[in-house]
Scaffold this motif. Sequence first.
Motif, mmCIF file in Angstrom:
data_model
loop_
_atom_site.group_PDB
_atom_site.id
_atom_site.type_symbol
_atom_site.label_atom_id
_atom_site.label_comp_id
_atom_site.label_asym_id
_atom_site.label_seq_id
_atom_site.Cartn_x
_atom_site.Cartn_y
_atom_site.Cartn_z
ATOM 1 N N ASP A 273 -5.441 -12.248 -4.132
ATOM 2 C CA ASP A 273 -4.346 -11.572 -4.848
ATOM 3 C C ASP A 273 -4.693 -10.119 -5.150
ATOM 4 O OD1 ASP A 273 -2.428 -13.951 -6.399
ATOM 5 O OD2 ASP A 273 -4.280 -14.472 -5.353
ATOM 6 N N ALA A 274 -3.666 -9.301 -5.066
ATOM 7 C CA ALA A 274 -3.816 -7.888 -5.450
ATOM 8 C C ALA A 274 -2.718 -7.568 -6.444
ATOM 9 C CB ALA A 274 -3.685 -6.999 -4.222
ATOM 10 N N THR A 275 -3.094 -6.891 -7.528
ATOM 11 C CA THR A 275 -2.073 -6.442 -8.491
ATOM 12 C C THR A 275 -2.331 -4.971 -8.803
ATOM 13 O OG1 THR A 275 -3.431 -7.096 -10.356
ATOM 14 C CG2 THR A 275 -1.801 -8.692 -9.638
ATOM 15 N N ALA A 276 -1.289 -4.316 -9.258
ATOM 16 C CA ALA A 276 -1.424 -2.910 -9.676
ATOM 17 C C ALA A 276 -0.380 -2.620 -10.727
ATOM 18 C CB ALA A 276 -1.246 -1.982 -8.476
ATOM 19 N N LYS B 262 -8.396 0.266 -2.634
ATOM 20 C CA LYS B 262 -7.179 -0.397 -3.114
ATOM 21 C C LYS B 262 -5.984 0.545 -3.247
ATOM 22 C CE LYS B 262 -5.656 -3.494 -6.785
ATOM 23 N NZ LYS B 262 -5.986 -3.968 -8.130
ATOM 24 N N ASP B 263 -6.202 1.844 -3.190
ATOM 25 C CA ASP B 263 -5.066 2.773 -3.195
ATOM 26 C C ASP B 263 -4.161 2.514 -1.980
ATOM 27 O OD1 ASP B 263 -5.505 3.980 -5.593
ATOM 28 O OD2 ASP B 263 -6.364 5.835 -4.795
ATOM 29 N N ARG B 264 -4.691 1.885 -0.926
ATOM 30 C CA ARG B 264 -3.844 1.537 0.227
ATOM 31 C C ARG B 264 -2.735 0.587 -0.207
ATOM 32 N NH1 ARG B 264 -5.743 4.183 4.352
ATOM 33 N NH2 ARG B 264 -3.810 3.591 5.380
ATOM 34 N N PHE B 265 -3.061 -0.289 -1.176
ATOM 35 C CA PHE B 265 -2.047 -1.203 -1.729
ATOM 36 C C PHE B 265 -1.227 -0.492 -2.800
ATOM 37 C CE2 PHE B 265 -1.262 -4.127 -5.355
ATOM 38 C CZ PHE B 265 -0.279 -4.916 -4.770
ATOM 39 N N ARG B 266 -1.906 0.200 -3.719
ATOM 40 C CA ARG B 266 -1.184 0.861 -4.818
ATOM 41 C C ARG B 266 -0.150 1.850 -4.294
ATOM 42 N NH1 ARG B 266 -6.751 1.906 -6.819
ATOM 43 N NH2 ARG B 266 -7.327 0.274 -8.302
ATOM 44 N N LEU C 15 -4.845 -2.484 4.325
ATOM 45 C CA LEU C 15 -5.911 -2.690 3.328
ATOM 46 C C LEU C 15 -7.092 -3.485 3.893
ATOM 47 C CD1 LEU C 15 -5.791 -3.338 -0.398
ATOM 48 C CD2 LEU C 15 -6.827 -5.116 0.988
ATOM 49 N N VAL C 16 -6.780 -4.582 4.584
ATOM 50 C CA VAL C 16 -7.877 -5.413 5.096
ATOM 51 C C VAL C 16 -8.691 -4.641 6.134
ATOM 52 C CG1 VAL C 16 -8.384 -7.491 6.462
ATOM 53 C CG2 VAL C 16 -6.905 -7.649 4.466
ATOM 54 N N ASP C 17 -8.026 -3.883 6.984
ATOM 55 C CA ASP C 17 -8.746 -3.077 7.985
ATOM 56 C C ASP C 17 -9.667 -2.066 7.290
ATOM 57 O OD1 ASP C 17 -7.543 -4.345 10.058
ATOM 58 O OD2 ASP C 17 -6.068 -2.770 10.468
ATOM 59 N N ALA C 18 -9.176 -1.474 6.203
ATOM 60 C CA ALA C 18 -9.982 -0.482 5.480
ATOM 61 C C ALA C 18 -11.201 -1.151 4.832
ATOM 62 C CB ALA C 18 -9.124 0.211 4.425
#
Length: 260
Positions: free
Chosen positions: A31-34, A221-225, A231-234
Amino acid sequence: MSKRRRLYEGKAKILYTGPEPGTLIQHFKDDATAFNAEKHATIEGKGVLNNRISEYIFIRLGEIGVATHFIKTLNMREQLIHEVDIIPLEVVVRNVAAGSLVKRLGHPGRLGLKEGETLPRPLVEFYYKDDALGDPLIGEDHIAVFGWASQPELDDIIANALRINDFMTGLFYGVGIRLVDFKLEFGRRWEDETSRIMLADEISPDNCRLWDVENHEKLDKDRFRQDLGGLVDAYQEVARRLGIFTDAKADGKSGPVLVK
Ligand code: 5GP
């Protein structure tokens, strides 16, 4: 049948009771949250990567004498850790202006701080860990007045945070990554009547800003934010550069696998 009991579920991790008294199992979720959980997604593979990247960094920090909660990795998503009383502070170390620092003090403010500017020296900030309050920025005196940590504990936390920053700056720079900023959490481990400050939680691209030195690409995580995708590649790229990944086959068709 597992005998373990779930003690706490956070945004990105779950804590279970451990096999021995004084130990816990830390499980990394996908899970990712922001933005105080207003934004949420499940990103397959994130938990496995964060488990391995955090394991790698905690082991390296242990090797230079930083006390951490890490005991050992149990499987792809789980670590055995020492149980600590978490100090309710998010300790942020910044080397480069970005994120909330730029929002708070950047242009058009009088300071005119711009994203990407290197700070004159590392800046250590404290945020009070409270989701309902949105983790507000606090000063050292708040910590003393509200008794969140004693002065010797706070001195220890700051010294550790700066030492971790020096070490990680070099570690990442060596693989072509600029360590912009990161967030740490510390805990108190009790042994008889005395307690000791230990690094807890995790260190991964979820709580660090990591920019490619050459092309300034964001590997965190800024790729998601910021809805940048990939994100996974990064995170895989960070793991690969740290030497956590290797190619499974010489033909490369099976893709990267985690090095045990
Ligand atoms: P900022 O205050 O600029 O948003 O964040 C500073 C640094 O701390 C960034 O590297 C960011 O990833 C990390 N950070 C701050 N608060 C949190 C948090 O609540 N969760 C996570 N995962 N990282 C955080």
